[in-house]
Design a protein around this motif. Structure first.
Motif: not given
Length: 236
Positions: A39-42, A59-63, A70-75, A94-104
């Motif tokens: 399951e990965v987050v999309v 949501t999540t889908i199965a791939i 490793p960059e794919m978000v699963t939770d 959803l790939l981790r490098w496409k999102v950020d926690k604190y953006r300016l």
């Protein structure tokens, strides 16, 4: 007659046995397929740059496990609250490098504005890049009031030498990203200068309202630190 009956019974038993064996095979095959999927987050649909992700957008889908990286978000819990650094396609992992926690960077529909010095009456000394600020109007011939009902994001605060105000040995933004509340508090105490300029991420409507209120010189801005940036219960 008995031979025919026995032959029919044998044939039926053979068919039932074959069906049973085939059913077991399909069940085992399904289990193997499930074991090889993950399951990965999309996003449920297209999401623009600068959007804060909420659970309802995801949501999540199965791939196939072999297609994972490793960059794919699963939770889902990991993704909620992050902001998009670029557009996200619907139903794409959803790939981790496409999102950020604190953006300016400004969100969708916003721009970064440096507030003219002559518009500003005071700025809270504790404000740092990445914080949220509350903007008030103050003037001699008017009642002080809040300019925007919502807090606005601070893109940067600089000294007269055009240096970003922070603690060089303990960055406030880095402490914020690491969830280090004590480090954030310490960096605000040991900053490297006095605020001379502040950049805010505003919509066009917000900027026009701010400019119209201040350009005549009768009202100026009081920019205050929004306490929710460091939640009070986490500092107790």
């Amino acid at each position: 007659m008995n031979r025919r009956k026995q032959a029919a019974i044998s044939l039926t038993a053979a068919l039932l046995s074959g069906v049973f064996v085939y059913g077991v095979y399909l069940l085992q095959l399904r289990q193997i397929e499930l074991q090889e999927m993950a399951e990965v987050v999309v996003p449920k649909q297209f999401i623009a740059t600068g959007t804060r992700l909420e659970e309802g957008l995801l949501t999540t889908i199965a791939i196939p496990r072999s297609a994972m990286s490793p960059e794919m978000v699963t939770d889902l819990a990991e993704a909620v609250g992050l902001e998009t650094s670029m557009p996200l396609g619907g139903r794409e992992p959803l790939l981790r490098w496409k999102v950020d926690k604190y953006r300016l960077l400004p969100k969708a529909g916003q721009s970064t504005f440096q507030i003219p010095r002559e518009y500003v009456k005071s700025i809270s000394s504790g404000i740092r890049a990445g914080d949220e600020a509350v903007v008030y109007l103050s003037g001699e011939e008017m009642e002080p009031r809040r300019l925007f009902p919502e807090a606005v994001a601070v893109a940067g605060v600089k000294t007269a030498a055009n240096l970003e105000i922070d603690n060089p040995k303990n960055s406030n933004l880095l402490s914020m990203a690491n969830g280090d509340k004590e480090g954030m508090y310490a960096s605000r105490r040991d900053a490297n200068g006095t605020i001379d300029a502040i950049n805010l991420n505003l919509t066009e409507e917000q900027w026009l309202r701010l400019d119209a209120a201040c350009k005549g010189g009768n009202a100026k801005l009081v920019i205050a630190f929004q306490a929710s940036t460091i939640r009070e219960e986490e500092l107790r």
